[in-house]
Design a protein around this motif. Structure first.
Motif, PDB file in Angstrom:
ATOM      1  N   LEU A 266       0.822  -1.227   0.000  1.00  0.00           N
ATOM      2  CA  LEU A 266       0.000   0.000   0.000  1.00  0.00           C
ATOM      3  C   LEU A 266       0.854   1.275   0.000  1.00  0.00           C
ATOM      4  CD1 LEU A 266      -2.552  -1.324   2.647  1.00  0.00           C
ATOM      5  CD2 LEU A 266      -2.827  -1.310   0.170  1.00  0.00           C
ATOM      6  N   PHE A 267       1.793   1.247  -0.857  1.00  0.00           N
ATOM      7  CA  PHE A 267       2.741   2.381  -0.928  1.00  0.00           C
ATOM      8  C   PHE A 267       2.027   3.651  -1.402  1.00  0.00           C
ATOM      9  CE2 PHE A 267       6.446   4.605  -2.884  1.00  0.00           C
ATOM     10  CZ  PHE A 267       7.170   4.766  -1.703  1.00  0.00           C
ATOM     11  N   LYS A 268       1.019   3.433  -2.205  1.00  0.00           N
ATOM     12  CA  LYS A 268       0.258   4.576  -2.750  1.00  0.00           C
ATOM     13  C   LYS A 268      -0.304   5.430  -1.600  1.00  0.00           C
ATOM     14  CE  LYS A 268      -3.229   5.337  -6.364  1.00  0.00           C
ATOM     15  NZ  LYS A 268      -3.862   6.417  -5.676  1.00  0.00           N
ATOM     16  N   ASN A 271       2.317   7.726  -0.152  1.00  0.00           N
ATOM     17  CA  ASN A 271       2.497   8.876  -1.052  1.00  0.00           C
ATOM     18  C   ASN A 271       1.341   9.860  -0.896  1.00  0.00           C
ATOM     19  OD1 ASN A 271       4.898   8.620  -2.375  1.00  0.00           O
ATOM     20  ND2 ASN A 271       4.090   7.302  -3.987  1.00  0.00           N
ATOM     21  N   ASP A 280       9.640   8.785  -1.036  1.00  0.00           N
ATOM     22  CA  ASP A 280      11.046   8.571  -1.474  1.00  0.00           C
ATOM     23  C   ASP A 280      11.914   8.172  -0.288  1.00  0.00           C
ATOM     24  OD1 ASP A 280      10.464   9.138  -4.031  1.00  0.00           O
ATOM     25  OD2 ASP A 280      11.447  11.098  -4.119  1.00  0.00           O
ATOM     26  N   ARG A 302      16.700  -2.416  -7.469  1.00  0.00           N
ATOM     27  CA  ARG A 302      15.344  -1.844  -7.525  1.00  0.00           C
ATOM     28  C   ARG A 302      14.834  -2.066  -8.952  1.00  0.00           C
ATOM     29  NH1 ARG A 302      13.761   4.498  -7.004  1.00  0.00           N
ATOM     30  NH2 ARG A 302      11.486   4.246  -7.085  1.00  0.00           N
ATOM     31  N   LYS A 375       0.485 -10.948  -1.774  1.00  0.00           N
ATOM     32  CA  LYS A 375      -0.403  -9.763  -1.725  1.00  0.00           C
ATOM     33  C   LYS A 375      -1.844 -10.231  -1.509  1.00  0.00           C
ATOM     34  CE  LYS A 375       2.268  -6.149  -3.114  1.00  0.00           C
ATOM     35  NZ  LYS A 375       2.543  -5.020  -2.283  1.00  0.00           N
TER      36      LYS A 375
HETATM   37  N1  LIG Z   1       7.556   8.362  -3.681  1.00  0.00           N
HETATM   38  C1  LIG Z   1       7.678   7.556  -4.721  1.00  0.00           C
HETATM   39  N2  LIG Z   1       6.612   6.842  -5.147  1.00  0.00           N
HETATM   40  C2  LIG Z   1       6.734   6.012  -6.161  1.00  0.00           C
HETATM   41  C3  LIG Z   1       7.944   5.844  -6.823  1.00  0.00           C
HETATM   42  N3  LIG Z   1       7.782   4.910  -7.831  1.00  0.00           N
HETATM   43  C4  LIG Z   1       6.480   4.535  -7.785  1.00  0.00           C
HETATM   44  N4  LIG Z   1       5.830   5.180  -6.792  1.00  0.00           N
HETATM   45  C5  LIG Z   1       4.437   5.085  -6.366  1.00  0.00           C
HETATM   46  O1  LIG Z   1       4.215   3.819  -5.794  1.00  0.00           O
HETATM   47  C6  LIG Z   1       2.818   3.582  -5.855  1.00  0.00           C
HETATM   48  C7  LIG Z   1       2.580   2.138  -6.201  1.00  0.00           C
HETATM   49  O2  LIG Z   1       1.207   1.913  -6.021  1.00  0.00           O
HETATM   50  P1  LIG Z   1       0.481   0.586  -6.429  1.00  0.00           P
HETATM   51  O3  LIG Z   1       1.186  -0.036  -7.612  1.00  0.00           O
HETATM   52  O4  LIG Z   1      -0.934   0.900  -6.573  1.00  0.00           O
HETATM   53  O5  LIG Z   1       0.706  -0.380  -5.240  1.00  0.00           O
HETATM   54  P2  LIG Z   1       0.532  -0.193  -3.682  1.00  0.00           P
HETATM   55  O6  LIG Z   1      -0.115   1.073  -3.310  1.00  0.00           O
HETATM   56  O7  LIG Z   1       1.904  -0.386  -3.082  1.00  0.00           O
HETATM   57  O8  LIG Z   1      -0.360  -1.394  -3.294  1.00  0.00           O
HETATM   58  P3  LIG Z   1       0.039  -2.885  -3.284  1.00  0.00           P
HETATM   59  O9  LIG Z   1       1.223  -3.107  -4.162  1.00  0.00           O
HETATM   60  O10 LIG Z   1      -1.151  -3.593  -3.803  1.00  0.00           O
HETATM   61  O11 LIG Z   1       0.335  -3.226  -1.871  1.00  0.00           O
HETATM   62  C8  LIG Z   1       2.297   4.559  -6.910  1.00  0.00           C
HETATM   63  O12 LIG Z   1       1.483   5.535  -6.240  1.00  0.00           O
HETATM   64  C9  LIG Z   1       3.485   5.182  -7.517  1.00  0.00           C
HETATM   65  O13 LIG Z   1       3.279   6.553  -7.864  1.00  0.00           O
HETATM   66  C10 LIG Z   1       9.056   6.602  -6.389  1.00  0.00           C
HETATM   67  O14 LIG Z   1      10.193   6.530  -6.900  1.00  0.00           O
HETATM   68  N5  LIG Z   1       8.872   7.427  -5.337  1.00  0.00           N
END
Ligand SMILES: Nc1nc2c(ncn2[C@@H]2O[C@H](COP(=O)(O)OP(=O)(O)OP(=O)(O)O)[C@@H](O)[C@H]2O)c(=O)[nH]1
Length: 388
Positions: A266-268, A271, A280, A302, A375
């Motif tokens: 849930l990285f989104k 952010n 970051d 990565r 996941k």
């Molecule tokens: N801050 C930052 N965000 C990044 C980078 N690369 C990708 N992202 C973000 O990482 C998020 C990935 O979101 P998703 O692919 O939906 O996955 P998630 O939210 O991690 O959810 P799950 O993978 O299902 O657990 C996106 O919002 C991208 O914008 C980066 O270099 N820096």
């Protein structure tokens, strides 16, 4: 002579230092040469017996001084030591030569001729000018000194009529002047050669520096092309290169090889809630956390976004699963403080072991599938290929 005094000094020092061995060797050669001269003298029956011993002793001084100078120079090879030794030897040599001529004129039945004296003075002049790297005006003074000494000697010892003597003195001066001009040319060439060499050295030095700079630049560029700029770990390209190499090695040596794929959960949300900058920072944090727990031989990259991969050479599925579990727990217990808020991240891990002769893409696909399985299983867990 160089216009620049510093350059002239450097030239003289350089020449002295380069030539110190040849000068020392010259002392030895001259000493031996002079000893032979003394031996020959022993056979000269036309020297009056009462002057014989004096003549031999006087000539022996030159080889003895030569040898002493040689030891002095060898013991203490400084420009000053060379300067002093050359000077002492030259003075003894010149005095001795004139004493010899005096002896021949007085003690022998066959007095020395003007031509012999002129030749000797020209020879000495040339020898000193070539071997002793003097400044040009010192050379000129030495030449004048030798010519004057010759003239005084001739005037005193050989009685010539008025017109004949002025012709002889003119001849002596011309001969010595000629010797001086030869040495000037020799030294001009030495100086030109030295100046060219200096220029070449400077050019070579610059070239070497440029090459080194380019090499450094190339290394930096290569490193940049292979490194992820945010986390400073291998990027996808570099990871794939390592993977290709290690797969070949594993096949050759029949060793196991495994891959862990993990993706931050849930990285989104991170952010969206805290902003991209904090996202970051989390990625950098996560990378350090993993790096600290890997072996030197493990390769960590990565793969893009918040997705990472670890290659474990010589590790089977169980080794990789254990490592993934260690990392999962480390994430679980790790937290980052951001503006009084505790930020916690977890990750989902997929593990796969390389099967002999399978394609690399298939290996990565299986690791990916295992990761998606994790996941789907609620995240923050490890799944292996066997659990697919
Ligand atoms: N801050 C930052 N965000 C990044 C980078 N690369 C990708 N992202 C973000 O990482 C998020 C990935 O979101 P998703 O692919 O939906 O996955 P998630 O939210 O991690 O959810 P799950 O993978 O299902 O657990 C996106 O919002 C991208 O914008 C980066 O270099 N820096």
């Amino acid at each position: 002579m160089f216009k620049d005094q510093e350059m002239e000094q450097r030239y003289l020092t350089d020449r002295f230092l380069v030539d110190h061995l040849s000068i020392a060797r010259a002392f030895i050669v001259f000493s031996l040469f002079y000893s032979i001269f003394v031996m020959v003298d022993l056979q000269l029956t036309f020297i009056e017996p009462k002057y014989f011993q004096f003549s031999i002793a006087q000539k022996m001084v030159v080889p003895i001084v030569g040898l002493l100078c040689f030891f002095y120079v060898n013991k203490n090879v400084s420009v000053r030591a060379l300067d002093q030794a050359v000077f002492v030897y030259a003075v003894v040599f010149v005095i001795n030569l004139f004493l010899s001529f005096y002896g021949y004129t007085h003690w022998t039945t066959e007095p020395v001729t003007l031509l012999e004296i002129t030749m000797a003075s020209v020879f000495v002049n040339l020898l000193i000018s070539i071997y002793a790297p003097l400044r040009l005006h010192h050379q000129l003074l030495t030449t004048l000194f030798i010519a004057l000494m010759t003239i005084v000697f001739v005037r005193h010892e050989i009685h010539l009529s008025g017109s004949k003597s002025s012709f002889c003195f003119a001849f002596l001066m011309i001969a010595n002047g000629f010797a001086w001009s030869i040495t000037v040319t020799i030294h001009r060439n030495f100086r030109r050669y030295w100046a060219n060499k200096q220029e070449r050295d400077i050019d070579n030095h610059r070239l070497r520096q440029e090459i080194q700079q380019r090499e450094r630049l190339e290394i930096d560029l290569k490193r940049l092309a292979m490194t992820d700029t945010l986390t400073n770990i291998d990027n996808r390209r570099s990871f794939m290169e390592h993977l290709h190499r290690e797969v070949k090695r594993a096949q050759r040596q029949h060793n196991p090889l495994s891959v862990i794929n993990f993706d931050i959960d849930l990285f989104k949300h991170i952010n969206d809630e805290f902003g991209h900058d904090v996202g970051d920072r989390v990625l950098v944090d996560v990378s350090r956390l993993v790096e600290e727990r890997l072996r030197e031989s493990d390769i960590f990259g990565r793969m893009g976004g918040e997705e990472f991969a670890i290659l474990i050479p010589d590790g089977d599925l169980e080794d990789a699963r254990k490592l993934a579990e260690i990392l999962r727990q480390a994430f679980h217990h790790h937290s980052t403080l951001h503006q009084d808020k505790i930020l916690k991240v977890t990750a989902s891990f997929g593990v796969a072991q390389f099967k002999i002769n399978e394609h690399i893409d298939d290996l990565l696909k299986r690791a990916d599938q295992a990761m998606y399985k994790a996941k789907n299983a609620g995240r923050d867990c490890v799944k292996t290929q066997q659990q697919l």
